[in-house]
Design an enzyme around this catalytic site. Structure first.
Site, PDB file in Angstrom:
ATOM      1  CG  LEU A  75     -62.965   9.651  -2.934  1.00 32.34           C
ATOM      2  CD1 LEU A  75     -64.433   9.844  -3.286  1.00 32.34           C
ATOM      3  CD2 LEU A  75     -62.178   9.187  -4.159  1.00 32.34           C
ATOM      4  CB  SER A  98     -59.038  18.359   3.713  1.00 30.09           C
ATOM      5  OG  SER A  98     -60.177  17.959   4.455  1.00 30.09           O
ATOM      6  CB  SER A  99     -58.870  13.015   2.171  1.00 29.66           C
ATOM      7  OG  SER A  99     -58.602  12.365   3.409  1.00 29.66           O
ATOM      8  CB  SER A 100     -64.139  11.932   1.683  1.00 31.59           C
ATOM      9  OG  SER A 100     -65.162  11.050   2.098  1.00 31.59           O
TER      10      SER A 100
END
Length: 372
Positions: A75, A98-100
């Site tokens: 995500l 940036s991500s999860s």
């Protein structure tokens, strides 16, 4: 059982069934960390109907937010280096920064780290703090140091971790330099991609310790490597199976292409190998070894489609296209890029095209080498 608890349970079942979550200590750690707590700032969802690469924000409380938090998906949490979901109304056409990471990859990597209960771990790339929290649940916060390049991202991760009553050492800085103040570490793990494993990670990891990092390049192919640090200050180890992709660490990101060279110039010849090989992940990884500074773009020119490799550093380029039943390459600059690609692929094919997990990575104070 609440909806959140049920969704969490279902995710853990999926990760266990898929083989990402394999051992009881990590299962307990994953059970202790609710992923949605690290996504309360929302995330960006790709707009599938858009002709361009567009994203729209999904905020806490929006339809589908909680369900998405417990899907095995990456995500996106930041775009263009500073923009977070609450900053946007409508759609945005910038690049994610940036991500999860999808939970199956997070848990697979943590399993592959082969920690002991008292292992001291350095994590490169805090991100949302989710993987940091799982490390804390498994090892205790005193054994976890995490470095995040972006100050705002690090601040949000600290707050999310504090909500879980977790207070590991979170450092804002260049993760490629490691964190010597807390060294040495038993394990070093990177949740960002790198082109080469930094010498600082080897220096700050104990002999016999492990480094787990995704090694890739500007052609978009990358693989996870697990290196053992040796007594002589070097590190060696294999690539692990599976196509794995992370955003490259910002200092390792590709430079802007700038003004394109005159693609009508250069020497032209029939190519031994066509650019169709670039569609294969493993082949593209091997190509990156031959042309480590090359970037790829595809252009329609003169009635045909050309795959173009451009090395901004050397000003070299190669354009490859199909002409009937043959391939043509046109290249210019101090380095004949496609000659190097064909030679490298020729050696690989002569060896029987060994799988990437048969490759060995060696890191010394002089640099990095990858061989098969």
């Amino acid at each position: 059982m609440t909806d959140q608890a049920q969704l969490h349970k279902q995710l853990l079942h999926t990760l266990t069934a898929g083989g990402s979550l394999r051992t009881e200590p990590w299962k307990r750690a994953a059970e202790a960390v609710p992923r949605h707590e690290f996504l309360r700032g929302g995330f960006f969802r790709r707009v599938e109907a858009s002709a361009q690469l567009a994203y729209e924000p999904v905020l806490e409380g929006d339809a589908g937010w909680l369900e998405a938090c417990y899907k095995d998906d990456s995500l996106i949490t930041q775009i263009a280096g500073t923009i977070v979901p609450r900053d946007v109304r409508g759609q945005i056409l910038r690049e994610p920064t940036s991500s999860s990471t999808l939970p199956s990859l997070v848990l697979r990597m943590l399993e592959d780290l082969h920690v002991e209960s008292d292992s001291k771990v350095l994590e490169i790339g805090t991100g949302t703090g989710y993987s940091t929290a799982v490390l804390c649940a498994r090892l205790h916060e005193d054994n976890v140091t995490s470095i995040e390049y972006d100050e705002d991202v690090a601040g949000r991760a600290r707050m999310a971790l504090a909500r879980q009553d977790m207070f590991p050492t979170i450092i804002t800085g260049d993760g490629l330099l490691g964190y010597a103040e807390s060294a040495p570490y038993d394990r070093t793990i990177a949740t960002c991609g790198v082109r080469t494993v930094p010498a600082a990670w080897v220096e700050q990891t104990k002999p016999g310790g492990l480094i787990l990092a995704t090694i890739g390049g500007w052609l978009g192919s990358s693989e996870l490597a697990r290196l053992t640090v040796n007594d002589d200050g070097t590190a060696t180890g294999p690539l692990l199976s599976g196509d794995i992709s992370f955003m490259l660490a910002r200092p390792h990101a590709a430079p802007p292409l700038g003004i394109l060279p005159d693609l009508n110039k250069g020497k032209e010849r029939e190519a031994v190998i066509g650019s169709d090989v670039l569609s294969d992940w493993a082949t593209r990884f091997v190509v990156q070894l031959a042309a480590p500074n090359a970037q790829r773009l595809t252009m329609d020119r003169d009635g045909h489609t050309e795959d173009v490799l451009i090395d901004v550093k050397s000003s070299s380029w190669a354009a490859v296209y199909a002409d009937g039943g043959r391939w043509i390459v046109r290249q210019d600059g101090p380095e004949a890029l496609w000659d190097a690609v064909e030679a490298q692929l020729g050696r690989w094919h002569a060896a029987g095209t060994p799988a990437l997990e048969e490759f060995t990575v060696t890191v010394t104070p002089d640099g990095q080498a990858i061989s098969w």
